[in-house]
Design a protein around this motif. Structure first.
Motif, PDB file in Angstrom:
ATOM      1  N   ARG A  36       5.750   7.224  16.617  1.00 33.37           N
ATOM      2  CA  ARG A  36       7.130   7.718  16.527  1.00 33.37           C
ATOM      3  C   ARG A  36       7.926   7.051  15.403  1.00 33.37           C
ATOM      4  O   ARG A  36       9.097   7.373  15.196  1.00 33.37           O
ATOM      5  CB  ARG A  36       7.840   7.501  17.875  1.00 33.37           C
ATOM      6  CG  ARG A  36       7.208   8.273  19.024  1.00 33.37           C
ATOM      7  CD  ARG A  36       8.089   8.243  20.256  1.00 33.37           C
ATOM      8  NE  ARG A  36       8.072   6.947  20.923  1.00 33.37           N
ATOM      9  CZ  ARG A  36       7.218   6.601  21.871  1.00 33.37           C
ATOM     10  NH1 ARG A  36       6.295   7.467  22.266  1.00 33.37           N
ATOM     11  NH2 ARG A  36       7.282   5.413  22.444  1.00 33.37           N
ATOM     12  N   LEU A  37       7.311   6.110  14.706  1.00 29.61           N
ATOM     13  CA  LEU A  37       8.008   5.410  13.637  1.00 29.61           C
ATOM     14  C   LEU A  37       8.003   6.227  12.342  1.00 29.61           C
ATOM     15  O   LEU A  37       7.180   7.117  12.164  1.00 29.61           O
ATOM     16  CB  LEU A  37       7.360   4.048  13.391  1.00 29.61           C
ATOM     17  CG  LEU A  37       7.425   3.066  14.560  1.00 29.61           C
ATOM     18  CD1 LEU A  37       6.686   1.776  14.203  1.00 29.61           C
ATOM     19  CD2 LEU A  37       8.865   2.764  14.957  1.00 29.61           C
ATOM     20  N   ALA A  38       8.912   5.865  11.461  1.00 26.37           N
ATOM     21  CA  ALA A  38       9.051   6.593  10.198  1.00 26.37           C
ATOM     22  C   ALA A  38       8.023   6.118   9.182  1.00 26.37           C
ATOM     23  O   ALA A  38       7.554   4.983   9.225  1.00 26.37           O
ATOM     24  CB  ALA A  38      10.458   6.381   9.641  1.00 26.37           C
ATOM     25  N   GLY A  39       7.698   7.024   8.267  1.00 27.88           N
ATOM     26  CA  GLY A  39       6.868   6.654   7.127  1.00 27.88           C
ATOM     27  C   GLY A  39       5.478   7.252   7.164  1.00 27.88           C
ATOM     28  O   GLY A  39       4.933   7.536   8.225  1.00 27.88           O
ATOM     29  N   PRO A  40       4.889   7.429   5.980  1.00 23.82           N
ATOM     30  CA  PRO A  40       3.550   8.017   5.867  1.00 23.82           C
ATOM     31  C   PRO A  40       2.463   6.960   5.997  1.00 23.82           C
ATOM     32  O   PRO A  40       2.719   5.752   5.906  1.00 23.82           O
ATOM     33  CB  PRO A  40       3.563   8.590   4.447  1.00 23.82           C
ATOM     34  CG  PRO A  40       4.429   7.610   3.687  1.00 23.82           C
ATOM     35  CD  PRO A  40       5.485   7.146   4.646  1.00 23.82           C
ATOM     36  N   LEU A  41       1.245   7.427   6.208  1.00 26.66           N
ATOM     37  CA  LEU A  41       0.061   6.559   6.198  1.00 26.66           C
ATOM     38  C   LEU A  41      -0.841   6.980   5.048  1.00 26.66           C
ATOM     39  O   LEU A  41      -1.058   8.175   4.829  1.00 26.66           O
ATOM     40  CB  LEU A  41      -0.722   6.676   7.511  1.00 26.66           C
ATOM     41  CG  LEU A  41      -0.020   6.269   8.795  1.00 26.66           C
ATOM     42  CD1 LEU A  41      -0.980   6.432   9.971  1.00 26.66           C
ATOM     43  CD2 LEU A  41       0.512   4.851   8.733  1.00 26.66           C
ATOM     44  N   ARG A 101       3.260  -1.228  11.252  1.00 28.42           N
ATOM     45  CA  ARG A 101       2.967  -1.404  12.672  1.00 28.42           C
ATOM     46  C   ARG A 101       1.489  -1.123  12.988  1.00 28.42           C
ATOM     47  O   ARG A 101       0.848  -1.905  13.694  1.00 28.42           O
ATOM     48  CB  ARG A 101       3.872  -0.489  13.511  1.00 28.42           C
ATOM     49  CG  ARG A 101       3.687  -0.646  15.015  1.00 28.42           C
ATOM     50  CD  ARG A 101       4.103  -2.002  15.531  1.00 28.42           C
ATOM     51  NE  ARG A 101       5.479  -2.286  15.178  1.00 28.42           N
ATOM     52  CZ  ARG A 101       6.537  -1.845  15.887  1.00 28.42           C
ATOM     53  NH1 ARG A 101       6.356  -1.137  17.006  1.00 28.42           N
ATOM     54  NH2 ARG A 101       7.762  -2.135  15.506  1.00 28.42           N
ATOM     55  N   VAL A 102       0.957  -0.034  12.468  1.00 26.06           N
ATOM     56  CA  VAL A 102      -0.438   0.280  12.803  1.00 26.06           C
ATOM     57  C   VAL A 102      -1.394  -0.714  12.151  1.00 26.06           C
ATOM     58  O   VAL A 102      -2.470  -1.004  12.695  1.00 26.06           O
ATOM     59  CB  VAL A 102      -0.817   1.739  12.443  1.00 26.06           C
ATOM     60  CG1 VAL A 102       0.053   2.729  13.201  1.00 26.06           C
ATOM     61  CG2 VAL A 102      -0.762   1.998  10.955  1.00 26.06           C
ATOM     62  N   ALA A 103      -0.997  -1.287  10.999  1.00 24.05           N
ATOM     63  CA  ALA A 103      -1.831  -2.307  10.368  1.00 24.05           C
ATOM     64  C   ALA A 103      -1.919  -3.541  11.251  1.00 24.05           C
ATOM     65  O   ALA A 103      -2.995  -4.139  11.421  1.00 24.05           O
ATOM     66  CB  ALA A 103      -1.281  -2.675   8.997  1.00 24.05           C
ATOM     67  N   ALA A 104      -0.784  -3.953  11.828  1.00 22.17           N
ATOM     68  CA  ALA A 104      -0.776  -5.116  12.710  1.00 22.17           C
ATOM     69  C   ALA A 104      -1.563  -4.848  13.991  1.00 22.17           C
ATOM     70  O   ALA A 104      -2.317  -5.709  14.469  1.00 22.17           O
ATOM     71  CB  ALA A 104       0.665  -5.504  13.038  1.00 22.17           C
ATOM     72  N   ILE A 105      -1.410  -3.662  14.548  1.00 26.64           N
ATOM     73  CA  ILE A 105      -2.133  -3.319  15.779  1.00 26.64           C
ATOM     74  C   ILE A 105      -3.637  -3.298  15.519  1.00 26.64           C
ATOM     75  O   ILE A 105      -4.432  -3.825  16.314  1.00 26.64           O
ATOM     76  CB  ILE A 105      -1.661  -1.952  16.313  1.00 26.64           C
ATOM     77  CG1 ILE A 105      -0.180  -1.988  16.663  1.00 26.64           C
ATOM     78  CG2 ILE A 105      -2.469  -1.547  17.545  1.00 26.64           C
ATOM     79  CD1 ILE A 105       0.426  -0.609  16.900  1.00 26.64           C
ATOM     80  N   ALA A 106      -4.038  -2.680  14.425  1.00 30.48           N
ATOM     81  CA  ALA A 106      -5.466  -2.615  14.099  1.00 30.48           C
ATOM     82  C   ALA A 106      -6.049  -4.017  13.917  1.00 30.48           C
ATOM     83  O   ALA A 106      -7.192  -4.288  14.310  1.00 30.48           O
ATOM     84  CB  ALA A 106      -5.683  -1.778  12.840  1.00 30.48           C
ATOM     85  N   GLU A 137       0.823  -1.206   0.000  1.00 29.71           N
ATOM     86  CA  GLU A 137       0.000   0.000   0.000  1.00 29.71           C
ATOM     87  C   GLU A 137       0.863   1.265   0.000  1.00 29.71           C
ATOM     88  O   GLU A 137       0.590   2.224  -0.738  1.00 29.71           O
ATOM     89  CB  GLU A 137      -0.907  -0.010   1.233  1.00 29.71           C
ATOM     90  CG  GLU A 137      -1.773   1.231   1.391  1.00 29.71           C
ATOM     91  CD  GLU A 137      -2.443   1.246   2.753  1.00 29.71           C
ATOM     92  OE1 GLU A 137      -3.668   1.135   2.789  1.00 29.71           O
ATOM     93  OE2 GLU A 137      -1.735   1.360   3.774  1.00 29.71           O
ATOM     94  N   THR A 138       1.904   1.280   0.821  1.00 27.78           N
ATOM     95  CA  THR A 138       2.776   2.456   0.903  1.00 27.78           C
ATOM     96  C   THR A 138       3.467   2.716  -0.430  1.00 27.78           C
ATOM     97  O   THR A 138       3.563   3.862  -0.889  1.00 27.78           O
ATOM     98  CB  THR A 138       3.816   2.273   2.023  1.00 27.78           C
ATOM     99  OG1 THR A 138       3.143   2.069   3.273  1.00 27.78           O
ATOM    100  CG2 THR A 138       4.710   3.505   2.140  1.00 27.78           C
ATOM    101  N   ALA A 139       3.933   1.642  -1.076  1.00 34.26           N
ATOM    102  CA  ALA A 139       4.575   1.807  -2.391  1.00 34.26           C
ATOM    103  C   ALA A 139       3.582   2.337  -3.416  1.00 34.26           C
ATOM    104  O   ALA A 139       3.942   3.162  -4.275  1.00 34.26           O
ATOM    105  CB  ALA A 139       5.166   0.470  -2.846  1.00 34.26           C
ATOM    106  N   SER A 190       9.087   4.854   3.405  1.00 35.56           N
ATOM    107  CA  SER A 190       9.213   3.820   4.434  1.00 35.56           C
ATOM    108  C   SER A 190       7.828   3.289   4.825  1.00 35.56           C
ATOM    109  O   SER A 190       6.931   4.082   5.128  1.00 35.56           O
ATOM    110  CB  SER A 190       9.898   4.382   5.681  1.00 35.56           C
ATOM    111  OG  SER A 190       9.812   3.437   6.746  1.00 35.56           O
ATOM    112  N   PRO A 191       7.664   1.962   4.857  1.00 34.58           N
ATOM    113  CA  PRO A 191       6.385   1.397   5.288  1.00 34.58           C
ATOM    114  C   PRO A 191       6.361   1.062   6.778  1.00 34.58           C
ATOM    115  O   PRO A 191       5.421   0.411   7.249  1.00 34.58           O
ATOM    116  CB  PRO A 191       6.292   0.119   4.453  1.00 34.58           C
ATOM    117  CG  PRO A 191       7.713  -0.338   4.349  1.00 34.58           C
ATOM    118  CD  PRO A 191       8.557   0.934   4.291  1.00 34.58           C
TER     119      PRO A 191
END
Length: 282
Positions: free
Chosen positions: A221-226, A154-159, A138-140, A148-149
């Motif tokens: 705090r992690l790198a990369g866009p959503l 991380r938020v995908a796994a948490i969700a 998705e990020t690509a 950066s994904p």
């Protein structure tokens, strides 16, 4: 390539049924201009339905094998499925490595017969295989291969872990439980008690929600866009987790939550869309 509107819309409807808050996001992602973005979200939902929604592992494996063949050949033949036809008719598909398209399917097949995780860290790591692969694709698609994904993964796994917790009653008999083994042991919970309300189950669910909200704080705090869709999913999930953690009956709050479509969700979608457009203009 023309794809029948009804055929495509049926898959989009399935995605919106699973994530009704995304109707807000569609106000900022024009379906006419960004059909591929929506098709990718619907494809993710199809893969998750195969990975988690089919109880017989061999049936799920058959479905996922079909998707592996479809995605492996779509660059050459344009795809047979309405979603892949839309995706591979978009020039973005050619800029994404073929391994990125196949990685979610490979990860989904690898975790079909996984059991219950030992602790929350192991649970998050296991979920990150499939959901991280989906987030990387998705990020690509949204931001290019150089983005950066890490945060999206991380938020995908948490969700996903929050969604699994909401299904605790339904999945109490499955090999992979939504609560890790350490939580069951700490609260003295047996498998047959997971469907029954009580102090021990409430405490275990609340503990899981506290782990999830802490993980969301760390993810910020992690790198990369959503993507706009990932930002809406994350925003709605984090709000729900915090609200349920403070409730007397946390699982009941999770299971009866109404779709989040208020001002806060709209603002989160607008901010994500603004960052996405600025990134594309850079």
């Amino acid at each position: 390539m023309e794809v029948g509107h009804d055929a495509l819309q049926s898959y989009v409807n399935k995605w919106l049924a699973a994530q009704p808050a995304q109707r807000v996001a569609l106000a900022f992602v024009d379906p006419a201009r960004h059909a591929g973005h929506i098709a990718l979200a619907a494809l993710e939902q199809e893969l998750l339905a195969a990975a988690y929604g089919i109880r017989e592992p061999h049936v799920a494996a058959t479905k996922l094998n079909w998707w592996a063949e479809e995605l492996a050949g779509a660059a050459q033949n344009g795809g047979r499925h309405p979603l892949t036809q839309v995706l591979f008719d978009d020039e973005r598909s050619g800029r994404i490595d073929s391994e990125r398209w196949l990685a979610p399917v490979v990860a989904a097949m690898a975790q079909l017969e996984e059991g219950t995780a030992a602790d929350f860290g192991a649970q998050l790591a296991a979920a990150s295989q499939l959901h991280g692969a989906l987030a990387a694709l998705e990020t690509a698609w949204w931001f290019g291969e150089s983005a950066s994904p890490e945060r999206a993964a991380r938020v995908a796994a948490i969700a996903h872990l929050l969604h699994a917790l909401r299904r605790l009653d339904d999945d109490a008999e499955r090999d992979r439980l939504p609560l890790p083994m350490t939580s069951l042991a700490r609260h003295g919970l047996r498998r047959d008690e997971l469907r029954r309300a009580g102090a021990a189950r409430n405490a275990a669910v609340r503990g899981q929600l506290e782990e999830l909200t802490a993980a969301w704080r760390e993810a910020s705090r992690l790198a990369g866009p959503l993507s706009v869709f990932r930002a809406v999913e994350s925003h709605a999930g984090e709000r729900l987790a915090r609200r349920a953690a403070g409730a007397a009956e946390p699982l009941q709050v999770l299971q009866h939550a109404r779709p989040s479509g208020g001002l806060a969700t709209t603002l989160a979608a607008w901010q994500a869309a603004r960052r996405w457009r600025r990134g594309n203009a850079a």
